[in-house]
Write a protein that holds these residues in place. Structure first.
Motif, mmCIF file in Angstrom:
data_model
loop_
_atom_site.group_PDB
_atom_site.id
_atom_site.type_symbol
_atom_site.label_atom_id
_atom_site.label_comp_id
_atom_site.label_asym_id
_atom_site.label_seq_id
_atom_site.Cartn_x
_atom_site.Cartn_y
_atom_site.Cartn_z
ATOM 1 N N GLN A 242 0.809 -1.210 0.000
ATOM 2 C CA GLN A 242 0.000 0.000 0.000
ATOM 3 C C GLN A 242 0.849 1.269 0.000
ATOM 4 N N SER A 243 2.092 1.162 0.384
ATOM 5 C CA SER A 243 2.967 2.324 0.441
ATOM 6 C C SER A 243 3.246 2.860 -0.964
ATOM 7 N N PRO A 244 2.941 4.137 -1.238
ATOM 8 C CA PRO A 244 3.253 4.718 -2.558
ATOM 9 C C PRO A 244 4.749 4.652 -2.873
ATOM 10 N N GLU A 245 5.571 4.829 -1.847
ATOM 11 C CA GLU A 245 7.018 4.785 -2.053
ATOM 12 C C GLU A 245 7.459 3.374 -2.452
ATOM 13 N N PHE A 246 6.907 2.373 -1.813
ATOM 14 C CA PHE A 246 7.242 0.988 -2.133
ATOM 15 C C PHE A 246 6.788 0.664 -3.549
ATOM 16 N N ARG A 247 5.609 1.130 -3.915
ATOM 17 C CA ARG A 247 5.102 0.873 -5.266
ATOM 18 C C ARG A 247 6.018 1.496 -6.317
ATOM 19 N N LYS A 248 6.554 2.684 -6.038
ATOM 20 C CA LYS A 248 7.468 3.329 -6.979
ATOM 21 C C LYS A 248 8.765 2.535 -7.118
ATOM 22 N N GLU A 249 9.241 1.978 -6.024
ATOM 23 C CA GLU A 249 10.444 1.136 -6.077
ATOM 24 C C GLU A 249 10.187 -0.134 -6.875
ATOM 25 N N LEU A 250 8.991 -0.646 -6.738
ATOM 26 C CA LEU A 250 8.618 -1.898 -7.388
ATOM 27 C C LEU A 250 8.390 -1.713 -8.891
ATOM 28 N N ALA A 251 7.866 -0.569 -9.272
ATOM 29 C CA ALA A 251 7.403 -0.317 -10.638
ATOM 30 C C ALA A 251 8.392 -0.678 -11.745
ATOM 31 N N PRO A 252 9.684 -0.318 -11.649
ATOM 32 C CA PRO A 252 10.599 -0.623 -12.755
ATOM 33 C C PRO A 252 10.774 -2.118 -13.010
ATOM 34 N N HIS A 253 10.441 -2.931 -12.031
ATOM 35 C CA HIS A 253 10.655 -4.378 -12.133
ATOM 36 C C HIS A 253 9.371 -5.146 -12.459
ATOM 37 N N VAL A 254 8.258 -4.411 -12.589
ATOM 38 C CA VAL A 254 6.963 -5.068 -12.802
ATOM 39 C C VAL A 254 6.297 -4.461 -14.039
ATOM 40 N N LEU B 258 -0.438 -1.197 -11.149
ATOM 41 C CA LEU B 258 0.289 -0.944 -9.901
ATOM 42 C C LEU B 258 -0.001 0.450 -9.342
ATOM 43 N N PRO B 259 0.065 1.510 -10.146
ATOM 44 C CA PRO B 259 -0.185 2.845 -9.572
ATOM 45 C C PRO B 259 -1.660 3.161 -9.331
ATOM 46 N N THR B 260 -2.574 2.423 -9.967
ATOM 47 C CA THR B 260 -3.994 2.779 -9.860
ATOM 48 C C THR B 260 -4.817 1.855 -8.971
ATOM 49 N N SER B 261 -4.307 0.684 -8.672
ATOM 50 C CA SER B 261 -5.092 -0.290 -7.897
ATOM 51 C C SER B 261 -5.283 0.171 -6.458
ATOM 52 N N SER B 262 -6.402 -0.228 -5.890
ATOM 53 C CA SER B 262 -6.671 0.068 -4.486
ATOM 54 C C SER B 262 -5.741 -0.729 -3.579
ATOM 55 N N HIS B 263 -5.580 -2.020 -3.894
ATOM 56 C CA HIS B 263 -4.716 -2.908 -3.127
ATOM 57 C C HIS B 263 -3.872 -3.731 -4.094
#
Length: 220
Positions: free
Chosen positions: A59-71, A78-83
């Motif tokens: 749920q952390s926006p920062e974690f999602r940003k870290e994850l994004a380049p690899h997914v 990833l950026p739009t989902s609720s969970h």
């Protein structure tokens, strides 16, 4: 609700579900509803009743940003989902592992003497499945996580919540990221699959399509 109504209700759930690539970021799943989805995962069947999974809710926006380049498979979800859920598979589940002993005797309530009497049968089970390497053991656990994911997606669709299963990711890079954050335990888990949940931003362009029953079913 009679049997025919139950069948119609369940089939309508499957017709509703589709792989939602982009969600409405303004709509959030309530805690109560997401707990229901997680419970469907927790109650899912698994080979040997091992429950070889762990659900990381990102749920952390920062974690999602870290994850994004690899997914790359979740560029829009990833950026739009609720969970956003990362499902881990437990590694190294051999018949004599400490986790299996705890699962059978503590969680499932099997008397230790019964476990010991069946130990050879468990060993034969693993041998029959050719689970001889760490990779084979992880793949076996991963198969069970897909059962949990499927049930979670169906549960979500049943209450009008959308989802998307995701396999488009860099396995090594995501595992390294999770490990650096201390989320894989003491090398107990490995990445299996991901799932995004939320509410669709737009309706599907076309109705659900599948091959006809006659092509995929054969009674023998």
């Amino acid at each position: 609700m009679n049997i025919e109504e139950k069948k119609t209700d369940l089939l309508s759930t499957f017709y509703f579900r589709h792989a939602t690539k982009e969600f409405d970021p303004t709509k959030k799943i309530s805690d109560e509803n997401f707990r229901f989805i997680l419970e469907a995962g927790r109650l899912s069947p698994s080979s040997g009743g091992n429950e070889p999974w762990k659900f990381l809710i990102v749920q952390s926006p920062e974690f999602r940003k870290e994850l994004a380049p690899h997914v790359t498979g979740a560029a829009r979800s990833l950026p739009t989902s609720s969970h956003f859920v990362i499902i881990l598979a437990r590694k190294g589940l051999t018949h004599d592992s400490s986790y299996i002993l705890e699962q059978l005797t503590q969680v499932k309530g099997m008397p230790i003497e019964v476990y010991k009497s069946m130990e050879q049968a468990y060993a034969q089970f693993y041998e029959d499945l050719h689970l001889n390497s760490e990779r084979e053991l992880l793949d076996w656990s991963s198969k069970s996580t897909y059962l949990a994911m499927g049930n979670m997606m169906t549960a979500a669709a049943h209450i009008g919540i959308d989802s998307c299963p995701i396999e488009g990711f860099d396995m090594d890079a995501v595992n390294e990221l999770l490990d650096n954050k201390g989320l894989l335990g003491n090398d107990e888990f490995g990445l299996s699959v991901m799932t995004a949940f939320g509410y669709r931003s737009k309706e599907p362009k076309r109705p659900k399509t599948r091959r006809p029953m006659e092509e995929i079913v054969q009674f023998v």
